[in-house]
Design a protein around this motif. Structure first.
Motif, PDB file in Angstrom:
ATOM      1  N   SER A  15       9.493  17.238  -0.190  1.00  0.00           N
ATOM      2  CA  SER A  15       8.996  18.183  -1.297  1.00  0.00           C
ATOM      3  C   SER A  15      10.406  18.897  -1.713  1.00  0.00           C
ATOM      4  N   PHE A  16      11.181  19.011  -0.988  1.00  0.00           N
ATOM      5  CA  PHE A  16      12.685  19.715  -1.147  1.00  0.00           C
ATOM      6  C   PHE A  16      13.659  18.710  -1.910  1.00  0.00           C
ATOM      7  N   LEU A  17      13.459  17.285  -1.647  1.00  0.00           N
ATOM      8  CA  LEU A  17      14.485  16.481  -1.934  1.00  0.00           C
ATOM      9  C   LEU A  17      14.451  16.297  -3.690  1.00  0.00           C
ATOM     10  N   PRO A  18      15.477  16.160  -4.162  1.00  0.00           N
ATOM     11  CA  PRO A  18      15.419  16.215  -5.646  1.00  0.00           C
ATOM     12  C   PRO A  18      15.236  14.750  -6.009  1.00  0.00           C
ATOM     13  N   GLN A  19      14.775  14.649  -7.320  1.00  0.00           N
ATOM     14  CA  GLN A  19      14.635  13.212  -8.104  1.00  0.00           C
ATOM     15  C   GLN A  19      15.891  12.454  -7.804  1.00  0.00           C
ATOM     16  N   GLY A  20      16.013  11.202  -7.505  1.00  0.00           N
ATOM     17  CA  GLY A  20      16.981  10.338  -7.417  1.00  0.00           C
ATOM     18  C   GLY A  20      17.940  10.798  -6.210  1.00  0.00           C
ATOM     19  N   SER A  21      17.527  11.194  -5.194  1.00  0.00           N
ATOM     20  CA  SER A  21      18.254  11.738  -3.969  1.00  0.00           C
ATOM     21  C   SER A  21      18.998  10.566  -3.330  1.00  0.00           C
ATOM     22  N   ASN A  22      20.043  10.863  -2.429  1.00  0.00           N
ATOM     23  CA  ASN A  22      20.697   9.885  -1.962  1.00  0.00           C
ATOM     24  C   ASN A  22      20.865  10.484  -0.725  1.00  0.00           C
ATOM     25  N   PHE A  23      20.260  10.415   0.126  1.00  0.00           N
ATOM     26  CA  PHE A  23      19.945  11.131   1.519  1.00  0.00           C
ATOM     27  C   PHE A  23      19.731  10.442   2.881  1.00  0.00           C
ATOM     28  N   ALA A  24      20.092  10.991   3.746  1.00  0.00           N
ATOM     29  CA  ALA A  24      19.993  10.368   5.167  1.00  0.00           C
ATOM     30  C   ALA A  24      18.770  11.294   6.007  1.00  0.00           C
ATOM     31  N   ASP A  25      17.917  10.490   6.901  1.00  0.00           N
ATOM     32  CA  ASP A  25      17.054  11.096   7.514  1.00  0.00           C
ATOM     33  C   ASP A  25      17.190  10.983   8.894  1.00  0.00           C
ATOM     34  N   GLU A  73       0.877  -1.251  -0.090  1.00  0.00           N
ATOM     35  CA  GLU A  73       0.046   0.062  -0.080  1.00  0.00           C
ATOM     36  C   GLU A  73       0.837   1.401   0.090  1.00  0.00           C
ATOM     37  N   GLN A  74       0.272   2.336  -0.325  1.00  0.00           N
ATOM     38  CA  GLN A  74       0.921   3.662  -0.505  1.00  0.00           C
ATOM     39  C   GLN A  74       1.027   4.165   1.135  1.00  0.00           C
ATOM     40  N   ILE A  75       2.084   4.731   1.350  1.00  0.00           N
ATOM     41  CA  ILE A  75       2.162   4.978   2.784  1.00  0.00           C
ATOM     42  C   ILE A  75       1.895   6.746   2.773  1.00  0.00           C
ATOM     43  N   LYS A  76       1.175   7.207   3.792  1.00  0.00           N
ATOM     44  CA  LYS A  76       0.816   8.508   3.783  1.00  0.00           C
ATOM     45  C   LYS A  76       1.423   9.429   4.739  1.00  0.00           C
ATOM     46  N   LEU A  77       1.971  10.464   4.532  1.00  0.00           N
ATOM     47  CA  LEU A  77       2.640  11.448   5.312  1.00  0.00           C
ATOM     48  C   LEU A  77       1.733  12.779   5.964  1.00  0.00           C
ATOM     49  N   SER A  78       2.224  13.221   6.926  1.00  0.00           N
ATOM     50  CA  SER A  78       1.426  14.351   7.295  1.00  0.00           C
ATOM     51  C   SER A  78       2.069  15.366   6.766  1.00  0.00           C
ATOM     52  N   GLU A  79       1.260  16.679   6.709  1.00  0.00           N
ATOM     53  CA  GLU A  79       1.528  17.850   5.807  1.00  0.00           C
ATOM     54  C   GLU A  79       2.701  18.220   5.945  1.00  0.00           C
ATOM     55  N   ARG A  80       3.313  18.277   7.231  1.00  0.00           N
ATOM     56  CA  ARG A  80       4.718  18.840   7.488  1.00  0.00           C
ATOM     57  C   ARG A  80       5.782  17.912   6.850  1.00  0.00           C
ATOM     58  N   LEU A  81       5.708  16.563   6.870  1.00  0.00           N
ATOM     59  CA  LEU A  81       6.668  15.783   6.353  1.00  0.00           C
ATOM     60  C   LEU A  81       6.674  15.749   4.790  1.00  0.00           C
ATOM     61  N   LEU A  82       5.259  15.965   4.284  1.00  0.00           N
ATOM     62  CA  LEU A  82       5.196  16.293   2.904  1.00  0.00           C
ATOM     63  C   LEU A  82       6.026  17.441   2.452  1.00  0.00           C
ATOM     64  N   VAL A 139      10.034  -0.120   6.784  1.00  0.00           N
ATOM     65  CA  VAL A 139      10.729  -0.676   5.824  1.00  0.00           C
ATOM     66  C   VAL A 139      10.478  -1.785   5.289  1.00  0.00           C
ATOM     67  N   GLU A 140      10.347  -2.994   6.279  1.00  0.00           N
ATOM     68  CA  GLU A 140      10.021  -4.097   5.973  1.00  0.00           C
ATOM     69  C   GLU A 140       8.519  -4.383   5.409  1.00  0.00           C
ATOM     70  N   LYS A 141       7.738  -3.528   6.005  1.00  0.00           N
ATOM     71  CA  LYS A 141       6.159  -3.523   5.602  1.00  0.00           C
ATOM     72  C   LYS A 141       6.096  -3.167   4.421  1.00  0.00           C
ATOM     73  N   TYR A 142       6.596  -2.211   3.750  1.00  0.00           N
ATOM     74  CA  TYR A 142       6.507  -1.530   2.739  1.00  0.00           C
ATOM     75  C   TYR A 142       7.443  -2.150   1.469  1.00  0.00           C
ATOM     76  N   GLN A 143       8.169  -3.137   1.814  1.00  0.00           N
ATOM     77  CA  GLN A 143       9.155  -3.917   1.110  1.00  0.00           C
ATOM     78  C   GLN A 143      10.178  -2.853   0.445  1.00  0.00           C
ATOM     79  N   ASN A 200       7.925   6.510  -4.066  1.00  0.00           N
ATOM     80  CA  ASN A 200       7.565   7.411  -4.852  1.00  0.00           C
ATOM     81  C   ASN A 200       8.491   7.820  -5.977  1.00  0.00           C
ATOM     82  N   ASP A 201       9.826   7.379  -5.731  1.00  0.00           N
ATOM     83  CA  ASP A 201      10.866   7.519  -6.404  1.00  0.00           C
ATOM     84  C   ASP A 201      12.005   6.405  -6.300  1.00  0.00           C
TER      85      ASP A 201
END
Length: 238
Positions: free
Chosen positions: A16-26, A3-12, A64-68, A41-42
């Protein structure tokens, strides 16, 4: 297909500032919802989800496991940027903690940031601290967002490394935000009207105290004058 994961407005907004093909740390990823959303989504994106506490670390692994998404997201246990190897990511997200903590995470892990071109920070309070660190370390504040969620006002600050523009930010810019302070949208004005009222109460309490801290009172009065100026209900003050 999971299933598609849903984010809060804040995290959306943060995502939105991450570029396509980003290689990032959260960093401080909690349940790893943000990296899961981005990678879902990417498929060209890669993420490291860092968490300092065992409980959220375990929750992040489960998500991460749940969303494969194990092939795209690496969940790591550790403090701040210590979960990263040198030159491992190009973008760093730190969302949902205090500004002073975000600043200390960046400061303590700055040796891991040599290839990091984008820092997306979402402090819950004390945004000035984050802006100050970014400008000291050659990150130009490129974007700022203010939004409200569940009765709380949040700011998102986006710093880009090594642009041609040099930050010449005043103390006022650091407090209000170089972009937000110019836009002065409705939510910004609401936030600073509320801050003004709080500051007036604090100043009055301090002036009524038996022992007065003149230096602190003076500092708060200067800040109050800036707020009145930025809201357009006071004369110009330096």
């Amino acid at each position: 297909m999971s299933e598609q994961i849903k984010l809060s407005e804040r995290l959306l907004n943060v995502a939105s500032f991450l570029p396509q093909g980003s290689n990032f740390a959260d960093i401080g990823s909690d349940h790893a919802y943000l990296p899961c959303y981005v990678c879902q989504n990417d498929q060209t994106a890669r993420a490291i989800a860092g968490e300092v506490n065992e409980g959220p670390f375990s929750s992040a692994q489960d998500t991460v496991e749940k969303y494969q998404l194990n092939h795209l997201i690496d969940v790591r246990l550790g403090n701040g940027l210590s979960v990263l190897k040198h030159d491992e990511v190009e973008q760093v997200v730190i969302a949902g903690m205090g500004g002073s903590l975000i600043r200390s995470i960046l400061e303590e892990g700055k040796d891991k940031l040599s290839k990091v071109e984008l820092i997306i920070a979402q402090p819950n309070v004390d945004e000035k601290n984050v802006r100050h660190w970014l400008t000291l370390h050659d990150y130009e504040i490129q974007d700022e967002v203010i939004l409200e969620e569940n009765g709380h006002t949040y700011e998102i600050i986006v710093g880009k490394k090594g642009t041609d523009k040099i930050n010449h930010l005043t103390e006022k810019d650091l407090l209000f935000g170089p972009i937000l302070g110019k836009e002065k949208n409705e939510l910004f004005c609401e936030k600073w009207t509320s801050e003004k009222e709080k500051l007036i109460r604090v100043i009055n309490q301090m002036k009524n105290a038996k022992i007065q801290d003149e230096l602190k009172i003076s500092h708060f009065e200067k800040q109050l004058a800036w707020i009145e100026e930025v809201l357009g209900d006071g004369k110009n003050h330096d």
